[in-house]
Scaffold this active site. Structure first.
Site, mmCIF file in Angstrom:
data_model
loop_
_atom_site.group_PDB
_atom_site.id
_atom_site.type_symbol
_atom_site.label_atom_id
_atom_site.label_comp_id
_atom_site.label_asym_id
_atom_site.label_seq_id
_atom_site.Cartn_x
_atom_site.Cartn_y
_atom_site.Cartn_z
ATOM 1 N N MET A 256 0.915 -1.051 -0.030
ATOM 2 C CA MET A 256 0.091 0.096 0.097
ATOM 3 C C MET A 256 0.612 1.147 0.170
ATOM 4 O O MET A 256 1.662 1.356 0.905
ATOM 5 C CB MET A 256 -0.864 -0.030 1.045
ATOM 6 C CG MET A 256 -1.655 1.039 1.518
ATOM 7 S SD MET A 256 -3.166 1.256 0.099
ATOM 8 C CE MET A 256 -3.053 3.218 0.254
ATOM 9 N N GLU A 291 4.732 0.783 -6.152
ATOM 10 C CA GLU A 291 4.158 1.527 -5.157
ATOM 11 C C GLU A 291 5.089 3.054 -5.119
ATOM 12 O O GLU A 291 4.510 3.997 -4.661
ATOM 13 C CB GLU A 291 4.501 0.956 -3.760
ATOM 14 C CG GLU A 291 4.022 -0.399 -3.688
ATOM 15 C CD GLU A 291 2.461 -0.488 -3.931
ATOM 16 O OE1 GLU A 291 1.576 0.571 -3.479
ATOM 17 O OE2 GLU A 291 2.080 -1.452 -4.218
ATOM 18 N N HIS A 294 3.164 5.276 -7.534
ATOM 19 C CA HIS A 294 2.230 5.984 -6.719
ATOM 20 C C HIS A 294 2.444 7.155 -5.986
ATOM 21 O O HIS A 294 1.617 8.055 -5.675
ATOM 22 C CB HIS A 294 1.517 5.038 -5.917
ATOM 23 C CG HIS A 294 0.407 3.953 -6.208
ATOM 24 N ND1 HIS A 294 -0.428 4.276 -7.117
ATOM 25 C CD2 HIS A 294 0.218 2.701 -6.227
ATOM 26 C CE1 HIS A 294 -1.211 3.599 -7.383
ATOM 27 N NE2 HIS A 294 -0.807 2.154 -6.802
HETATM 28 ZN ZN LIG Z 1 -1.425 0.203 -6.828
#
Ligand SMILES: [Zn+2]
Length: 826
Positions: A256, A291, A294
């Site tokens: 995450m 990640e 992101h």
């Molecule tokens: Zn993702």
């Protein structure tokens, strides 16, 4: 009232890891543009103590009410207010065991069970930790402070600004103010964390429980490279002073992207040279790069609403591979992208039960077995198509423009197209709106008439579904001539049909040259397929195209348009195939065919597969060797298991000899540990299972543990399989329960009993994490349902009525079952 916006949150939390509770206080600075007498915030499972309105002059209590169904806290001001106002809310909550919100993560240290507390907020679980405007567009700055035990480490998105002792041996840790950001990206964690760090302009660290931080070296080195790449490519510096990769023992997803504090499953960030395979290393790098991407796509520029979630996930998926390819070109990750992303997306999106990349509705979006292949895999594949269309340079410049223009703000699909259109001067919006805004994808049917190709398009579905949808398709064609030369030509399929001149002297043509396009190709003319077959056998076509032709043909078999024996006959052209991508795909397709079919067809598939896999294993060697290429190592692990499964005595003997080493605690090369354990289990007894159970318990490597959980799904002995199923329910931690079930769902020895087991244990299985429960349903229907179609269908028709949230995954799984039934009957 709708215009009230948050400006700043000051969050104070005191987690108690012994009682699994926390008390909190949030001071929320609001902008109230016109006089308002109340405000609504999101909360879930928090008990509110009191709400106070504070102004320079005074503090006044507010009335409030909670609507648990709407997940809302309504606060009534003592009088209408406007301008900047400050609200203080006191609350308490539970550090839950459901891997959502503020939750506890169990690990063992020196044989003792311990807990850390961490957060997972996407997409709407920040409201479980503090009252907030829990929507991505409600950006705000945050000050976080935690009071924790003096011997514990606290981590949040930003660097520590202040740490001081307070009463009872505890300490207060205050973090630097965050940039303007969305609630779903906030993170805080408390535990016995240790760091491995690399100071630089940006401090990067790996955080893990005691004794494991050193295993972060591999990730940390790759992260430094990836950070350099992203800053350069995007033209925008990473804005925080630190970036952590945090290993979390109990984690529902893979990772995450919390800003500055990315959380991972342990196997995706910790590396053990004796246990981590090359496939495992590649997966770590791809996920870390995903990640990291992101931090720009999602964190810096955020979707204005959840329906634009693809703006996050498509880019992260795309750059996950792009960054790795930049540093490890010899890994051929773009080829693997085709098999693990594009192929999966084409398969998912060929169901009638599908939806557009830009999700309709989109109030809540759950990333699950239904949505992920569309948002991540199809989205990433479509971006590849866009890059092919506008060119590499324009693609990068367009993205830079988009990031600069919308940084610290929100954006929609349109904003991205406009940026790409501005720099490329090509009609990107027109082309992309029908790829992003409508469900499904096209099949291009092609047929030759003299020197011309006649092409037409229609939506591709496995089951019959009349549709008049159209796409703007950039079609690339490679044309081959008698003298062995070839040339690329291209056209734009803008309506139902198009004509392309290739010349009367062409001997063969291959559509979707290089496989950049997101569509299936159907060759009407058998002569051309034969000629392509020759080019496959002589390697006159590159591996990606050799992959594409057979995979399109297998898709036609699933569609009922080609026969299974046509596919098997076509594989004769691959009898000398040596490239990983086509071999790995053929192996996967044959495995699918093996479990769907019965009788003679199954035997035919097994015999063909066995011959092919043994031939490849002979040539690459059963045992890993120092000079192996990266993809060869990955292929070997897949083929060893599949060859044994298809009845190869040689593969089985080899794996069993290595498995006996494992049983004696001796070394086996990490690149074949998975297949060796799979074969070990498939030939194993109750004692073998107990060995696995003991190892799973004592292993310190999540990578190894996951391999073993795959292996225990491979047993053939019926009694042992019953034991495995009990073990899954009683002893496997939630995060991993779906793994053995997924494997058993195409284990021919296990499939027949899974359905009864599911029904007998429904209540226990329903308590799995919702995303993991959906995976179980997605595994249980399509193959274990074969032969019991009516029963399965009627059970789930009724089940869907009562469990609205499961509807999508049930429907798509029932559709797969129907496809499989038809294949079996054909
Ligand atoms: Zn993702």
């Amino acid at each position: 009232m709708n215009d009230i916006r948050p400006i700043h949150y000051k969050i104070h939390l005191e987690p108690d890891l012994a009682k699994f509770r926390f008390t909190g206080k949030v001071e929320l600075l609001l902008e109230v543009p016109s006089p308002a007498s109340e405000v609504s915030l999101n909360i879930l499972e928090l008990a509110i103590g009191k709400c106070t309105l504070t102004t320079e002059a005074q503090s006044e209590d507010c009335g409030f009410s909670v609507d648990p169904r709407k997940e809302e806290l309504s606060i009534v001001f003592p009088r209408p207010v406007s301008g900047e106002v400050s609200l203080v809310i006191d609350f308490v909550g539970e550090i839950n065991n459901r891997m959502a919100g503020f939750y506890r993560s169990l690990y063992t240290l020196d044989g003792k069970e311990r807990y850390a507390a961490v957060t997972q907020f996407e997409e709407s679980d920040a409201r479980r930790a503090f009252p907030c405007f829990d929507h991505p567009a409600m950006k705000s700055t945050f000050d976080v402070e935690l009071i924790v035990g003096g011997d514990l480490t606290a981590i949040s998105n930003t660097a520590v600004a202040e740490e001081k002792s307070v009463e009872d041996g505890r300490k207060l840790v205050r973090f630097e103010r965050t940039p303007r950001m969305s609630t779903y990206l906030l993170f805080f964690g408390v535990g016995e964390y240790e760091f491995l760090q690399d100071p630089g302009e940006v401090l990067i660290r790996v955080a893990a429980v005691p004794g494991k931080a050193q295993q972060g070296k591999y990730s940390l080195e790759f992260l430094r490279k990836a950070l350099t790449y992203c800053e350069e490519y995007y033209g925008v510096k990473y804005p925080l002073s630190k970036l952590d990769l945090i290993a979390v023992a109990d984690f529902a997803f893979g990772a995450m992207e919390n800003w500055g504090a990315i959380t991972f499953r342990e196997n995706l960030v910790l590396h053990d040279p004796d246990k981590t395979s090359k496939a495992g290393e590649e997966r770590m790098c791809v996920v870390i790069a995903h990640e990291l991407a992101h931090q720009w796509f999602g964190n810096l520029v955020t979707p204005e609403d959840w329906k634009y979630l693809w703006l996050n996930e498509s880019f992260a998926t795309y750059f996950g591979y792009g960054v790795v390819d930049h540093y490890y070109p010899e890994w051929d990750v773009w080829e693997q992208f085709l098999q693990s992303q594009t192929q999966v997306a084409l398969d998912r999106d060929a169901l009638r039960e599908t939806f557009s990349i830009e999700i309709p509705g989109g109030d809540h979006v759950v990333i699950n077995a239904s949505t992920a292949p569309i948002i991540y895999n199809k989205g990433g594949s479509v971006l590849r198509q866009v890059e092919g269309y506008v060119g590499t340079e324009a693609f990068r410049e367009g993205l830079r423009l988009y990031l600069r223009k919308y940084q610290y703000r929100c954006a929609s699909s349109r904003d991205l197209w406009d940026a790409l259109e501005e720099v490329s001067a090509k009609p990107v919006s027109r082309m992309m709106s029908n790829w992003i805004g409508q469900p499904g994808f096209p099949m291009v049917t092609v047929e030759r008439e003299g020197g011309r190709l006649k092409m037409s398009q229609q939506r591709f579905t496995y089951l019959n579904a009349p549709s008049d949808q159209e796409w703007l398709i950039p079609v690339s064609v490679r044309v081959f001539y008698e003298d062995g030369q070839s040339k690329e030509t291209a056209t734009f399929l803008e309506s139902k049909t198009a004509i392309l001149d290739i010349g009367a002297d062409a001997v063969a043509y291959k559509l979707n040259d290089g496989q950049n396009g997101f569509y299936r190709v159907r060759y009407r003319d058998k002569d051309n397929l034969r000629e392509l077959g020759k080019l496959i056998a002589s390697k006159g076509l590159p591996p990606v195209d050799r992959w594409g032709i057979q995979d399109d043909l297998y898709a036609m078999v699933k569609r009922g348009e080609a026969r299974m024996d046509e596919y098997l006959d076509f594989l004769a052209h691959y009898s000398d195939e040596s490239a990983t991508l086509p071999l790995s795909s053929i192996a996967a397709n044959l495995h699918h065919a093996l479990v769907i079919h019965e009788g003679e067809i199954r035997q035919g598939v097994a015999s063909l597969g066995r011959t092919l896999f043994e031939r490849v294993l002979e040539s690459i060697g059963y045992e890993p060797a120092g000079e192996d290429g990266h993809t060869t190592s990955i292929l070997r692990d897949q083929l060893l298991w599949q060859a044994a499964l298809f009845g190869s005595a040689k593969a089985e003997d080899f794996c069993m000899s290595r498995f006996s080493l494992l049983l004696r605690d001796q070394k086996v090369h990490p690149d074949i540990q998975k297949s060796v354990m799979q074969v070990g289990a498939s030939c194993g007894s109750r004692e073998t299972f107990e060995w696995f159970a003991g190892k799973i318990k004592s292993s310190q490597s999540e990578h190894e543990r996951m391999n073993m959980l795959v292996a225990i799904g491979c047993f053939k002995d019926r009694e042992v399989l019953e034991r495995v199923k009990r073990y899954v329910l009683e002893e496997v931690p939630d995060r991993n329960k779906a793994i053995p079930i997924g494997v058993m769902s195409d284990n021919l020895a296990a499939v027949s009993s899974l359905w009864d087991w599911y029904q007998a244990n429904l209540q226990a299985i329903e308590r799995f994490h919702p995303v993991l429960y959906e995976r179980v349903i997605a595994a249980l229907i399509p193959i274990p349902g074969l032969g019991r179609e009516e029963e399965v269908r009627s059970f789930f028709q009724e089940y869907m009525m009562k469990h609205e949230k499961m509807k999508d995954v049930v429907k798509l799984s029932l559709e797969k079952l129907e496809i499989h039934s038809r294949m079996r009957r054909a």
